[in-house]
Design a protein around this motif. Structure first.
Motif, PDB file in Angstrom:
ATOM      1  N   LYS A  16     -10.200   1.072   4.041  1.00  0.00           N
ATOM      2  CA  LYS A  16      -9.184   0.025   4.053  1.00  0.00           C
ATOM      3  C   LYS A  16      -7.795   0.505   3.647  1.00  0.00           C
ATOM      4  O   LYS A  16      -6.809  -0.167   3.915  1.00  0.00           O
ATOM      5  CB  LYS A  16      -9.610  -1.108   3.110  1.00  0.00           C
ATOM      6  CG  LYS A  16     -10.780  -1.910   3.643  1.00  0.00           C
ATOM      7  CD  LYS A  16     -11.138  -3.008   2.649  1.00  0.00           C
ATOM      8  CE  LYS A  16     -12.592  -3.420   2.761  1.00  0.00           C
ATOM      9  NZ  LYS A  16     -13.125  -3.933   1.486  1.00  0.00           N
ATOM     10  N   LEU A  17      -7.742   1.624   2.979  1.00  0.00           N
ATOM     11  CA  LEU A  17      -6.450   2.109   2.470  1.00  0.00           C
ATOM     12  C   LEU A  17      -6.310   3.572   2.851  1.00  0.00           C
ATOM     13  O   LEU A  17      -6.611   4.471   2.066  1.00  0.00           O
ATOM     14  CB  LEU A  17      -6.406   1.935   0.938  1.00  0.00           C
ATOM     15  CG  LEU A  17      -5.182   2.431   0.171  1.00  0.00           C
ATOM     16  CD1 LEU A  17      -3.917   1.746   0.618  1.00  0.00           C
ATOM     17  CD2 LEU A  17      -5.371   2.239  -1.319  1.00  0.00           C
ATOM     18  N   PHE A  66      -7.499  -5.823  -4.900  1.00  0.00           N
ATOM     19  CA  PHE A  66      -8.126  -4.689  -4.222  1.00  0.00           C
ATOM     20  C   PHE A  66      -7.488  -3.377  -4.673  1.00  0.00           C
ATOM     21  O   PHE A  66      -8.174  -2.411  -5.042  1.00  0.00           O
ATOM     22  CB  PHE A  66      -7.977  -4.871  -2.702  1.00  0.00           C
ATOM     23  CG  PHE A  66      -8.316  -3.664  -1.888  1.00  0.00           C
ATOM     24  CD1 PHE A  66      -9.614  -3.209  -1.795  1.00  0.00           C
ATOM     25  CD2 PHE A  66      -7.310  -2.979  -1.202  1.00  0.00           C
ATOM     26  CE1 PHE A  66      -9.917  -2.087  -1.033  1.00  0.00           C
ATOM     27  CE2 PHE A  66      -7.604  -1.860  -0.449  1.00  0.00           C
ATOM     28  CZ  PHE A  66      -8.917  -1.415  -0.364  1.00  0.00           C
ATOM     29  N   ILE A  67      -6.158  -3.361  -4.694  1.00  0.00           N
ATOM     30  CA  ILE A  67      -5.438  -2.155  -5.092  1.00  0.00           C
ATOM     31  C   ILE A  67      -5.687  -1.834  -6.566  1.00  0.00           C
ATOM     32  O   ILE A  67      -5.876  -0.676  -6.946  1.00  0.00           O
ATOM     33  CB  ILE A  67      -3.930  -2.317  -4.793  1.00  0.00           C
ATOM     34  CG1 ILE A  67      -3.712  -2.276  -3.273  1.00  0.00           C
ATOM     35  CG2 ILE A  67      -3.110  -1.237  -5.487  1.00  0.00           C
ATOM     36  CD1 ILE A  67      -2.295  -2.516  -2.832  1.00  0.00           C
ATOM     37  N   ILE A  79      -8.871  -0.071  -6.805  1.00  0.00           N
ATOM     38  CA  ILE A  79      -8.743   1.321  -6.375  1.00  0.00           C
ATOM     39  C   ILE A  79      -8.296   2.194  -7.553  1.00  0.00           C
ATOM     40  O   ILE A  79      -8.850   3.263  -7.796  1.00  0.00           O
ATOM     41  CB  ILE A  79      -7.706   1.437  -5.227  1.00  0.00           C
ATOM     42  CG1 ILE A  79      -8.201   0.719  -3.968  1.00  0.00           C
ATOM     43  CG2 ILE A  79      -7.378   2.895  -4.932  1.00  0.00           C
ATOM     44  CD1 ILE A  79      -9.296   1.416  -3.231  1.00  0.00           C
ATOM     45  N   ARG A  83       0.806  -1.219   0.000  1.00  0.00           N
ATOM     46  CA  ARG A  83       0.000   0.000   0.000  1.00  0.00           C
ATOM     47  C   ARG A  83       0.834   1.261   0.000  1.00  0.00           C
ATOM     48  O   ARG A  83       0.494   2.250  -0.655  1.00  0.00           O
ATOM     49  CB  ARG A  83      -0.913  -0.002   1.226  1.00  0.00           C
ATOM     50  CG  ARG A  83      -1.989  -1.037   1.110  1.00  0.00           C
ATOM     51  CD  ARG A  83      -2.695  -1.277   2.412  1.00  0.00           C
ATOM     52  NE  ARG A  83      -3.644  -2.368   2.222  1.00  0.00           N
ATOM     53  CZ  ARG A  83      -4.709  -2.565   2.990  1.00  0.00           C
ATOM     54  NH1 ARG A  83      -4.951  -1.762   3.996  1.00  0.00           N
ATOM     55  NH2 ARG A  83      -5.520  -3.571   2.737  1.00  0.00           N
ATOM     56  N   ALA A  84       1.924   1.203   0.764  1.00  0.00           N
ATOM     57  CA  ALA A  84       2.743   2.397   0.942  1.00  0.00           C
ATOM     58  C   ALA A  84       3.145   3.006  -0.402  1.00  0.00           C
ATOM     59  O   ALA A  84       3.110   4.220  -0.572  1.00  0.00           O
ATOM     60  CB  ALA A  84       3.980   2.051   1.764  1.00  0.00           C
ATOM     61  N   GLU A 140     -13.080   7.241   1.864  1.00  0.00           N
ATOM     62  CA  GLU A 140     -14.236   7.048   0.994  1.00  0.00           C
ATOM     63  C   GLU A 140     -13.890   6.134  -0.185  1.00  0.00           C
ATOM     64  O   GLU A 140     -14.627   5.212  -0.520  1.00  0.00           O
ATOM     65  CB  GLU A 140     -14.693   8.415   0.482  1.00  0.00           C
ATOM     66  CG  GLU A 140     -16.172   8.459   0.160  1.00  0.00           C
ATOM     67  CD  GLU A 140     -16.542   9.795  -0.448  1.00  0.00           C
ATOM     68  OE1 GLU A 140     -17.210   9.791  -1.503  1.00  0.00           O
ATOM     69  OE2 GLU A 140     -16.140  10.831   0.129  1.00  0.00           O
ATOM     70  N   LEU A 141     -12.742   6.406  -0.763  1.00  0.00           N
ATOM     71  CA  LEU A 141     -12.292   5.631  -1.923  1.00  0.00           C
ATOM     72  C   LEU A 141     -12.166   4.142  -1.614  1.00  0.00           C
ATOM     73  O   LEU A 141     -12.489   3.290  -2.444  1.00  0.00           O
ATOM     74  CB  LEU A 141     -10.932   6.168  -2.384  1.00  0.00           C
ATOM     75  CG  LEU A 141     -10.252   5.456  -3.549  1.00  0.00           C
ATOM     76  CD1 LEU A 141     -11.002   5.714  -4.859  1.00  0.00           C
ATOM     77  CD2 LEU A 141      -8.795   5.888  -3.690  1.00  0.00           C
ATOM     78  N   SER A 142     -11.686   3.847  -0.398  1.00  0.00           N
ATOM     79  CA  SER A 142     -11.306   2.465  -0.092  1.00  0.00           C
ATOM     80  C   SER A 142     -12.167   1.825   0.983  1.00  0.00           C
ATOM     81  O   SER A 142     -11.828   0.763   1.492  1.00  0.00           O
ATOM     82  CB  SER A 142      -9.852   2.454   0.376  1.00  0.00           C
ATOM     83  OG  SER A 142      -9.740   3.104   1.628  1.00  0.00           O
ATOM     84  N   GLU A 143     -13.261   2.480   1.324  1.00  0.00           N
ATOM     85  CA  GLU A 143     -14.095   1.993   2.430  1.00  0.00           C
ATOM     86  C   GLU A 143     -13.280   1.791   3.703  1.00  0.00           C
ATOM     87  O   GLU A 143     -13.450   0.791   4.422  1.00  0.00           O
ATOM     88  CB  GLU A 143     -14.788   0.689   2.049  1.00  0.00           C
ATOM     89  CG  GLU A 143     -15.936   0.919   1.077  1.00  0.00           C
ATOM     90  CD  GLU A 143     -16.094  -0.245   0.122  1.00  0.00           C
ATOM     91  OE1 GLU A 143     -15.786  -1.363   0.547  1.00  0.00           O
ATOM     92  OE2 GLU A 143     -16.507  -0.037  -1.036  1.00  0.00           O
TER      93      GLU A 143
END
Lengths: 119, 119
Positions: A51-52, B106-107, B110, A18-19, A46-49
């Motif tokens: 999660k991110l 998932f990413i 996004i 993710r980073a 908002e974009l990721s619910e």
DNA sequence: TCACCATACCTCGGACCTCGATGTATTACT
DNA sequence: AGTAATACATCGAGGTCCGAGGTATGGTGA
């Protein structure tokens, strides 16, 4: 099955994955319109619910770094008598963002080669 | 157009993006068969035409870290009278690798939401 | 034979990143 | 008055990536 060890390893690897995407996503947001830090954080949610979402510490460090690289610029604004620091993407930032799209599709292809087909 | 500043920014952001994928790719390699460090490095070169290759320092750090998290295990082998340190994926490693596939898709989603369609 | 390169391992310091904790204020509600 | 949400920021701990450097063996060609 593997208990704690699995959770720890997953957390670490997810974080690493993710980073790398944070800067890109911030630049994508700012391409639409200037935003202030707190709003950027909500946009991530908002974009990721939820999660991110980078931590606040991370986010402000990131914005500072993007500014240092002249990919974004900042200015102070006021709404409802309250000071907010807005960030705006620069022409260089837009240019870099476009090139990074190639990078992302390159990486996607690498994973396809490894047999990681997306469904 | 933007000269040096653009190259520097691109280098940094590319590095960030790639870094997150190293562990995943190593685990993918080891899922096929045990390998030693140097061979893993060559596999990166071959996979990416030399474009996505961690430095040696990074690679050995990474392998150490994966071992610490019990995602891989190591053993010494000998070929042609020469010692080599082999790495092997563990059952936990395979399990984690599978879960990370969800993370990657998932990413990907996004970025689709952000309008980063792949061609 | 001997220099040289590829193979193969590793360590270290510096720069940087992420997080969680903490701190400061203001605004909005109850 | 108290609390939550908004909004900014800094700090230290732990970790990651890289480049430079070190050690050693095996094979090739001059």
């Amino acid at each position: 099955m593997f208990g704690d060890a699995k959770e720890k390893a997953l957390k670490k690897l997810r974080k690493e994955l993710r980073a790398g995407t944070y800067s890109l996503i911030i630049l994508s947001f700012l391409k639409e319109k200037p935003m202030h830090g707190y709003a950027i954080r909500r946009a991530f949610e908002e974009l990721s619910e939820g999660k991110l979402v980078p931590s606040e510490g991370t986010l402000y460090d990131l914005l500072k770094s993007l500014e240092k690289y002249k990919l974004v610029s900042s200015f102070w604004g006021e709404i409802g008598g309250r000071a907010r620091k807005y960030y705006k993407i620069t022409p260089l930032g837009e240019d870099v963002l476009n090139e990074l799209k190639n990078e992302l599709s390159f990486i996607t292809k690498i994973f396809e080669k490894l047999g990681w087909e997306n469904e």
